[in-house]
Design an enzyme around this catalytic site. Structure first.
Site, short mmCIF file in Angstrom:
data_model
loop_
_atom_site.label_atom_id
_atom_site.label_comp_id
_atom_site.label_asym_id
_atom_site.label_seq_id
_atom_site.Cartn_x
_atom_site.Cartn_y
_atom_site.Cartn_z
CG ASP A 114 153.77 2.93 149.83
OD1 ASP A 114 152.73 3.45 150.27
OD2 ASP A 114 153.75 2.00 148.99
CD GLU A 144 148.09 2.11 147.97
OE1 GLU A 144 147.06 1.76 147.36
OE2 GLU A 144 149.07 2.64 147.40
CD GLU A 145 151.55 3.15 145.11
OE1 GLU A 145 151.05 2.34 144.30
OE2 GLU A 145 151.19 4.34 145.18
#
Length: 383
Positions: free
Chosen positions: A136, A201-202
């Site tokens: 991402d 992931e963020e």
């Protein structure tokens, strides 16, 4: 997003950056393949760490042969970023390449855009090792540095940018996948290699508050048959050719905090009878930032950052509501518990002092990254 990446553009001149030549926990690695950012050989910037011919010659021929594709893939991902849970075209690009390389590919893995690709070794039974990359991008508008022209591979998706290096992570992973799936390497592998492309992931969202990894591990159970998992993250403060690796805790746990302030609005010329949300917010920001410096053991690292503050719309109107958004990072559970407790206590105290109502939404998003000592040592030995 097409599955065929465009050829890499000509090298782009890079501005100088400060490098930490003695990065903590870092060791020098001679297997260098050039700069992913500009495609040049070793980015010969003034004062940067560069590799000479003897050093670059130590890089495996298989890696050097894929250098142009590595750069091209990274720039392709950078041009076509997608935010968390929306990595559809990105996932399709990776899945297509992995299928071409002979991997058994499972798409649309929980939480929806994840990919799991499996390669069976031909040298007999053995462990299952996983390699992980994140996909991402961030909701950031890419802008050229002051006085510089836009990069030829700048983001084409307005308001979205690969600002955290996940474009490089994916390009590296596809390069690794191509090498290990070749006959030369596949014939020497005992056991199974599982490649994981992780979305989100963020950050999480309302449906998946803990991000993509949580769903992959607990819903899709992609690690149930895995003996060890390896991943990497680019780090702009380290010199070219240096890899940092350490056992134990290497990345902080991440918590998100959203604080809603409810006061009582009114006219700016008649503050009596109001509860000014902006004033409450100001005291709250100061008090929250004192938690780390006055409540935490200085030897136990913690960070609290308030990244967003919203209140009011007009200069002559006392705001009735405000909102703060913060992130908290801690290296152990004891510190994390102190931070959570003190955030709530500070908010309760400020609310009582000013007669406001303060609501706290404190979410544990991701736990610490704790490296296994044997796995960390294996990376050092391999380098």
């Amino acid at each position: 997003m097409a599955t065929d990446a465009p050829p890499p553009p000509a090298p782009v001149a890079k501005r100088a950056r400060k490098e930490l030549l003695n990065a903590p926990g870092a060791f020098r690695m001679d297997l260098r393949a050039g700069c992913l950012c500009c495609g040049s050989s070793w980015c010969a910037e003034p004062g940067s760490t560069t590799a000479g011919p003897s050093e670059s010659s130590r890089c495996r021929a298989e890696v050097l042969a894929l250098r142009d594709r590595l750069v091209s893939d990274r720039r392709h991902f950078h041009q076509h970023p997608e935010v968390a849970f929306q990595e559809h075209a990105t996932a399709a690009f990776c899945a297509t390449r992995l299928k071409e390389l002979g991997f058994q590919v499972t798409e649309s893995v929980a939480p929806g855009t994840a990919i799991v690709a499996v390669l069976k070794g031909e040298a007999g039974a053995g462990p299952c090792l996983a390699l992980r990359a994140d996909m991402d991008a961030l909701p950031i508008q890419e802008e050229p540095a002051e006085g510089e022209a836009p990069l030829p591979f700048a983001s084409q998706n307005r308001g979205v940018m690969h600002a955290c290096g996940h474009d490089a992570h994916m390009a590296i992973m596809l390069c690794v996948a191509e090498i290990i799936s070749s006959d030369k390497f596949k014939s020497r592998i005992r056991g199974t290699i599982k490649i994981i492309f992780q979305p989100a992931e963020e950050n999480g969202n309302a449906e998946h508050p803990n991000g993509g990894a949580w769903d992959m591990v607990h819903t899709a159970k992609v690690l149930d048959d895995v003996d060890a998992i390896y991943g990497c993250h680019v780090w702009t403060f380290a010199p070219v050719g240096v890899v940092g690796v350490s056992s134990g805790c290497v990345m902080a746990a991440c918590d998100s905090v959203i604080i809603d302030i409810e006061g009582r609005g009114g006219h700016g010329a008649a503050p009596q009878g109001t509860v000014d949300a902006v004033l409450v917010m100001g005291h709250l920001i100061t008090a929250l930032h004192s938690i780390v410096s006055r409540n935490q053991d200085p030897s136990q690292a913690a960070v609290l950052t308030i990244g967003s503050a919203e209140a009011g719309e007009a200069p002559n109107v006392i705001a009735a509501r405000g909102k703060l958004k913060a992130t908290v990072r801690c290296l152990n559970s004891a510190t994390q518990a102190i931070m959570k407790r003190r955030v709530h206590e500070v908010c309760e105290g400020i609310a009582s002092t000013f007669g406001a109502k303060i609501l706290v939404d404190y979410v544990h998003e991701a736990p610490n990254v704790i490296n296994d000592s044997e796995a960390a040592e294996a990376v050092k030995n391999a380098a």
